[in-house]
Design an enzyme around this catalytic site. Structure first.
Site, PDB file in Angstrom:
ATOM      1  N   MET A 147      39.866  44.430  37.992  1.00 46.36           N
ATOM      2  CA  MET A 147      38.334  43.461  38.028  1.00 46.36           C
ATOM      3  C   MET A 147      37.314  44.422  38.216  1.00 46.36           C
ATOM      4  SD  MET A 147      38.239  40.227  37.899  1.00 46.36           S
ATOM      5  CE  MET A 147      36.641  40.237  38.623  1.00 46.36           C
ATOM      6  N   GLY A 159      40.050  49.485  39.588  1.00 45.58           N
ATOM      7  CA  GLY A 159      40.886  48.264  39.473  1.00 45.58           C
ATOM      8  C   GLY A 159      40.477  47.431  38.267  1.00 45.58           C
ATOM      9  N   GLY A 206      35.674  49.564  43.960  1.00 45.85           N
ATOM     10  CA  GLY A 206      36.776  49.231  43.296  1.00 45.85           C
ATOM     11  C   GLY A 206      36.805  49.308  41.793  1.00 45.85           C
ATOM     12  N   HIS A 238      51.113  33.229  37.644  1.00 46.70           N
ATOM     13  CA  HIS A 238      50.444  34.193  37.631  1.00 46.70           C
ATOM     14  C   HIS A 238      51.285  35.595  37.184  1.00 46.70           C
ATOM     15  CE1 HIS A 238      47.914  31.609  40.079  1.00 46.70           C
ATOM     16  NE2 HIS A 238      46.836  32.096  39.922  1.00 46.70           N
ATOM     17  N   LYS A 244      51.633  38.968  41.623  1.00 47.59           N
ATOM     18  CA  LYS A 244      51.006  37.919  42.730  1.00 47.59           C
ATOM     19  C   LYS A 244      52.328  37.561  43.381  1.00 47.59           C
ATOM     20  CE  LYS A 244      47.987  34.018  43.337  1.00 47.59           C
ATOM     21  NZ  LYS A 244      47.444  34.793  44.788  1.00 47.59           N
TER      22      LYS A 244
END
Length: 347
Positions: A84, A82, A79, A230, A234
């Site tokens: 994160m 992305g 990932g 958020h 989200k």
């Protein structure tokens, strides 16, 4: 990030002109067990793990020293394209951990190269994943995989890691969590599984659980208002907020999860909540307001996060923690962030 199965109400706050959120959390917290967050132990195994690891240290003290950043440990971040994944790579690089220049991604990302911290990482799609991972594990025998992919890929990815025998840190939320634990237990591999990697947030959640267990009914009769903010992407309510609310419910507060006030509008986030504009695309602000029946007493609990560094740093601590447990041949194989916190000695 492309998805492909591989990567894989109370209105009290609306009447306030502005809420002073001192900037400091969340990422989604999943549930395992009795309907609310549980970070407690999952159980232990006393069978030898089948992993191609280098020679173990002779003592616990030597093992601890040997897992200092840069000493043989390598991570593969799935990932990596992305936000994160990139944040974890940056944190690991700063800590001196070796980053394997290979990652798994979606079919559409196959063959792409992602540059992070001056490192070029090649992304592999769904085909030949097992062959690629086995090759990487053979070349880096102290490999730990870090997973920040997508919820729909959690179980397939865990099955792959378990089949190859690679220890991993699962930071991705969602999936069938019971099946996830069963897969890892059956494979007898080492793993840290936690949908919330922010160390301080986990500590706060643990403290709330302790309070709920030790003082049930302490807030009986109190009313509760909850607001969380958020990034607009989200759509659901924060799992962390739900976990905290469940603790308040055990403390005697009557509250319906549907009452959570979700703030997703950027204008409201800046003007009402106080989110810095540069963090509109990545933040987690929470406020829990309790009021006594006669409205003479009030309590406020607040935890705010800007950016993703708190989760990335916690992930690196989880990697170092797991590496130590592997070198010590620990009986317990599956851990969570509470275990990491209890260990202490974090960076």
């Amino acid at each position: 990030m492309a998805t492909n199965g591989l990567m894989a109400s109370s209105s009290v706050f609306l009447h306030r002109p502005r809420i002073a959120f001192a900037s400091r959390t969340n990422q989604t917290v999943g549930k395992y067990g009795k309907g609310r967050v549980s970070f407690m132990g999952i159980g232990t195994r006393r069978l030898p793990v089948v992993l191609s690891m280098t020679a173990m240290a002779d003592s616990g003290e030597e093992a601890v020293k040997s897992v200092l950043p840069g000493n043989g440990i390598s991570i593969m971040v799935n990932g990596c394209s992305g936000k994160m994944g990139k944040a974890v790579i940056k944190a690991a690089d700063s800590a001196g951990v070796n980053i394997v220049p290979i990652s798994f991604g979606s079919a559409g990302e196959d063959g792409q190269r992602v540059e992070v911290c001056g490192k070029e990482i090649t992304v592999h799609g769904p085909t030949e994943r097992e062959k690629v991972l086995s090759s990487v594990f053979e070349k880096h025998p102290e490999l730990i995989v870090v997973d920040y992919t997508i919820p729909s890929a959690v179980n397939d990815n865990a099955e792959l890691y378990s089949k190859v025998g690679v220890p991993f840190v699962m930071g991705t939320t969602g999936g069938d969590r019971n099946k996830l634990y069963e897969t890892v237990e059956e494979a007898k591999i080492y793993a840290v599984i936690s949908p919330q990697m922010g160390k301080q947030v986990v500590a706060f959640l643990a403290a709330m659980e302790i309070m709920a267990e030790q003082f049930p009914g302490a807030f009986s009769g109190y009313s509760l208002d909850v607001m969380e903010s958020h990034q607009a992407s989200k759509l659901d309510a924060s799992g962390t907020a739900k976990a905290v609310i469940s603790c308040f419910q055990e403390l005697g507060v009557s509250y319906d999860m549907d009452q959570i006030q979700l703030i997703r509008d950027p204008k409201q986030q800046v003007e009402m909540v106080g989110v810095p504009e540069e963090h509109i695309s990545g933040h987690a602000f929470h406020l829990y307001h309790l009021t006594s029946p006669d409205e003479t007493v009030s309590f406020e609990f607040q935890h705010n996060v800007c950016g993703r560094s708190i989760y990335a740093e916690g992930t690196v601590d989880a990697v170092l923690f797991l590496a130590k447990k592997i070198r010590l041949k620990a009986d317990q194989r599956i851990y969570n962030m509470i275990d990491v916190l209890r260990e202490g000695n974090m960076r």
